[in-house]
Design a protein around this motif. Structure first.
Motif, short mmCIF file in Angstrom:
data_model
loop_
_atom_site.label_atom_id
_atom_site.label_comp_id
_atom_site.label_asym_id
_atom_site.label_seq_id
_atom_site.Cartn_x
_atom_site.Cartn_y
_atom_site.Cartn_z
N VAL A 1 0.84 -1.20 0.00
CA VAL A 1 0.00 0.00 0.00
C VAL A 1 0.87 1.25 0.00
CG1 VAL A 1 -1.75 1.30 1.27
CG2 VAL A 1 -1.88 -1.21 1.15
N ILE A 2 1.87 1.27 0.89
CA ILE A 2 2.78 2.43 0.96
C ILE A 2 3.56 2.55 -0.34
CG2 ILE A 2 4.74 3.42 2.18
CD1 ILE A 2 3.78 1.97 4.69
N THR A 3 4.04 1.43 -0.84
CA THR A 3 4.79 1.45 -2.10
C THR A 3 3.92 1.96 -3.24
OG1 THR A 3 6.16 -0.39 -1.38
CG2 THR A 3 6.08 0.06 -3.74
N GLY A 4 2.67 1.49 -3.30
CA GLY A 4 1.76 1.96 -4.34
C GLY A 4 1.55 3.45 -4.28
N ALA A 5 1.45 3.99 -3.08
CA ALA A 5 1.28 5.44 -2.94
C ALA A 5 2.52 6.19 -3.43
CB ALA A 5 1.00 5.79 -1.47
N LEU A 6 3.70 5.68 -3.10
CA LEU A 6 4.93 6.33 -3.56
C LEU A 6 5.09 6.22 -5.08
CD1 LEU A 6 7.38 5.19 -0.73
CD2 LEU A 6 6.44 7.48 -1.09
N VAL A 7 4.73 5.08 -5.62
CA VAL A 7 4.78 4.91 -7.08
C VAL A 7 3.85 5.91 -7.76
CG1 VAL A 7 4.19 3.35 -8.98
CG2 VAL A 7 5.53 2.51 -7.03
N ALA A 8 2.64 6.04 -7.24
CA ALA A 8 1.68 6.99 -7.80
C ALA A 8 2.19 8.42 -7.67
CB ALA A 8 0.33 6.84 -7.11
N ALA A 9 2.81 8.73 -6.53
CA ALA A 9 3.35 10.07 -6.34
C ALA A 9 4.46 10.36 -7.34
CB ALA A 9 3.87 10.23 -4.91
N GLY A 10 5.34 9.36 -7.56
CA GLY A 10 6.40 9.54 -8.55
C GLY A 10 5.85 9.79 -9.94
N ALA A 11 4.84 9.02 -10.32
CA ALA A 11 4.22 9.21 -11.63
C ALA A 11 3.58 10.59 -11.73
CB ALA A 11 3.19 8.13 -11.88
N ALA A 12 2.97 11.05 -10.64
CA ALA A 12 2.32 12.36 -10.66
C ALA A 12 3.33 13.48 -10.84
CB ALA A 12 1.53 12.55 -9.37
N VAL A 13 4.48 13.36 -10.17
CA VAL A 13 5.52 14.39 -10.31
C VAL A 13 5.98 14.49 -11.75
CG1 VAL A 13 7.89 15.00 -9.67
CG2 VAL A 13 6.29 14.22 -7.92
N GLY A 14 6.17 13.34 -12.40
CA GLY A 14 6.58 13.37 -13.80
C GLY A 14 5.54 14.00 -14.69
#
Length: 678
Positions: A401-414
């Motif tokens: 869950v935490i990893t998924g949130a960080l992955v989504a955040a990384g994609a959003a920054v890009g």
């Protein structure tokens, strides 16, 4: 032979890694003598040539033998107990060398692309009495360039004494082997006992496979355009960005900085590992070696420094049991690297401080809209990203869950700054870096930190431009390829249970697609070479047999001209036949390719003046004005071939007849070589 001797010398630092240490020694034995010759020439004005190069090699060899004699019993014990690993490293080196040597035997022509620049530099460095020589494409000017690739290529040529056209092809086969040996050594060190026979995954992933782009280019194959298909695999990002990979560079065979720097960066990373790991005070000697190799990396390809620094920082923080102490040791190595590279760094600062140091552009600036698409990242790095992503999902569910949130955040920054490629890269970076805490051993933690660093660098290349967009993508992707390939090999060699069960099938499914780039690249070079040449041969000038006029001029100048003599020849657009004389002789010419000279910090006004003066020399009316133009650049030789006659519209049989101080030196039909008497 040098590798064996240096293995003896380096054994005190490699006691826990003696079999794999042979791989580290083989490339170190190439780097250090070349650095000594360059540093002596730069700082102490010592002459460079076959004699001095041979003396350096002999002195280092004898010193290593004397130092190792005191521990000969240990040497014998280690050589016997670790013979399997040493034989494996030697076999990988020999096999990779033989593969690319055969490729060059049947496609030897040094022609097209940027090979005219690379061969000009190579000849200039082999023929110079001091390093660096002047700018070969702008006679009389200093060379502002990251030129150490030519030092590394020229030094073995000086020791062996072969013709430069042969030595060039020999080096193009040797560089991949020099990268393969330490990579094979690393594979042996990483692999678990039951997987030691898989150690070849490390050099395989870095050197012998390509990207996944060619299935989208089959329309070119159906049209019989095999060269275009292979070429297009290095142009995955739309526009003019370059996405070469190590196999492509080795098959294309230009002695460019990024190609020659590959084994240097591998060895710099391994020496950094030695510095962090060795106990007691022995790390100091390792820090000296690490700093020296890092200095060579900086002078060979400065674009690799961000890749090297970021990957090393993340790996140390993730893996080292005492990160502060490890960073302090590496800081010592960095301080020594500044000293070891000081002459080059001074030259670089002078170049960057000039009016045209980076071609009149800002050194670093934000990229505003020329972004790569997301699918380009997947096609280029998919062989590594897909297995790593599948393996990274094997972790405790509560962490997903935490990893998924960080992955989504990384994609959003890009996506915020408009780059889908950065979105994919940052999402992958988050996925990989969060795996560090779940890695069961230090090697797997290192792998995930390297993979994360690679994807952070890909994202940074979308946001920041260093000098120009083409080079930023080109050099960053090249470094990221190395990090991802090493990371995947470590995971496959170390992982257990479900992780390797799911990652290995994905890799095996994609590997044949990526491996197809090897026969594809070899076939296009043999069946559709850019320049037909007699074969098999290693003579890169053999194709000149079909051009007797240029062969006559080049042979005459190589026999009669002294190092540093200035040649007047036709000048014109880049990537054409122009600069052919400087290319094959290494003699400085009045002016070469315009944009490349601007990139190297030469004034556009001065370049344009030289183009006009060349036109005056060849087709001017006033003899005094023509003579003054010759004297302005201290021209020693004038070539007159079909290219000069067409470029400057020359109809006269002898357009230099009656010019003061210009003497007809040699003639073959309408091709003439003139000597200019000062």
């Amino acid at each position: 032979l040098g590798a064996v001797v240096w293995w003896l010398l380096l054994l005190p630092w490699l006691r826990s890694w003696p079999d794999a240490g042979l791989g580290l020694a083989v490339t170190t034995a190439w780097i250090v003598p070349a650095w000594i010759a360059w540093f002596g020439s730069e700082v102490f004005s010592l002459p460079v040539g076959p004699t001095s190069a041979t003396v350096i090699v002999v002195v280092l060899t004898l010193g290593a033998l004397v130092m190792s004699a005191r521990r000969w019993n240990e040497v014998r014990r280690v050589a016997v107990s670790r013979r399997y690993g040493m034989r494996a490293v030697a076999a990988v080196f020999a096999g990779v060398f033989a593969l690319f040597l055969v490729v060059r035997l049947f496609n030897p022509a040094i022609h097209w692309g940027e090979k005219p620049m690379d061969f000009s530099f190579f000849n200039a460095f082999v023929g110079a009495s001091q390093w660096p020589p002047g700018e070969p494409w702008m006679a009389g000017e200093e060379l502002h360039y990251y030129y150490f690739a030519d030092v590394l290529a020229a030094f073995p040529a000086l020791v062996v004494g072969s013709d430069t056209a042969v030595a060039y092809n020999l080096m193009c086969a040797t560089v991949p082997a020099l990268a393969a040996a330490p990579l094979a050594a690393l594979g042996l060190m990483v692999a678990r006992r039951r997987r030691r026979r898989w150690f070849f995954l490390m050099p395989f992933g870095v050197l012998l496979v390509g990207n996944l782009a060619w299935p989208w280019l089959l329309n070119l194959a159906r049209a019989g355009r095999w060269f275009d298909l292979w070429w297009a695999t290095s142009r995955v990002v739309p526009g003019y960005a370059i996405t070469e990979y190590p196999l492509w560079a080795a098959l294309f065979a230009d002695l460019h900085a990024h190609f020659v720097a590959l084994p240097v960066m591998v060895v710099a990373g391994l020496w950094a590992w030695v510095v962090v790991q060795v106990p007691g005070r022995r790390w100091v000697g390792g820090a000296v070696m690490c700093g020296l190799v890092a200095a060579v990396l900086a002078a060979t390809n400065p674009w690799d420094l961000p890749v090297f620094a970021l990957s090393l920082l993340l790996a140390v923080v993730a893996v080292a049991p005492r990160p502060v102490e490890a960073l302090a040791r590496l800081a010592t190595a960095a301080a020594f690297s500044v000293i070891a590279a000081a002459p080059f760094l001074v030259e670089l600062l002078v170049w960057l401080g000039g009016d045209s140091g980076v071609g009149g552009r800002t050194l670093v600036y934000l990229n505003q809209g020329d972004f790569a698409p997301w699918w380009a990242v997947l096609r280029h790095f998919g062989l590594f990203l897909a297995p790593l992503a599948v393996a990274a999902i094997i972790r405790p569910r509560k962490d997903l869950v935490i990893t998924g949130a960080l992955v989504a955040a990384g994609a959003a920054v890009g996506l915020i700054f408009g780059s889908s490629a950065a979105a994919v890269a940052l999402a992958a970076a988050a996925l990989f870096l969060t795996m560090v805490r779940w890695a069961p051993d230090r090697w797997q933690a290192t792998a995930w930190s390297l993979a994360g660093a690679a994807m952070v660098l890909v994202a940074l290349a979308e946001r920041l431009t260093l000098m120009d967009r083409m080079n930023t993508i080109f050099k960053t992707y090249n470094g990221a390829w190395l990090l991802l390939a090493v990371a995947l090999a470590i995971v496959l060699l170390r992982a257990r249970g479900r992780m390797v069960t799911v990652a290995l099938p994905v890799f095996l499914a994609l590997a044949p697609v990526a491996l197809a780039n090897l026969p594809l690249g070899v076939a296009q070079g043999w069946l559709q070479p850019r320049k037909a040449s007699p074969r098999p041969t290693l003579d890169g000038r053999a194709f000149l047999r079909s051009d007797p006029a240029d062969a006559f001029l080049i042979t005459a100048l190589n026999g009669a001209a002294r190092p540093g003599d200035v040649v007047a020849e036709a000048a014109g657009p880049s990537y054409r036949q122009f600069t052919r004389i400087a290319m094959h002789t290494g003699l400085p010419t009045v002016v070469g390719w315009e944009w490349h000279l601007q990139q190297r910090g030469q004034s556009l006004v001065a370049i344009e003046d030289r183009f006009r003066d060349l036109e005056t020399i060849y087709s001017g009316i006033d003899a005094g004005e023509r003579r003054r133009a010759l004297d302005r650049y201290r021209v020693d030789w004038i070539v007159l071939g079909d290219l000069e006659r067409v470029t400057y519209g020359l109809d006269a049989v002898d357009p230099f007849e009656g010019m003061p101080g210009v003497v007809l030196w040699a003639r073959q039909e309408s091709t003439v070589l003139y000597r200019v008497v000062r």
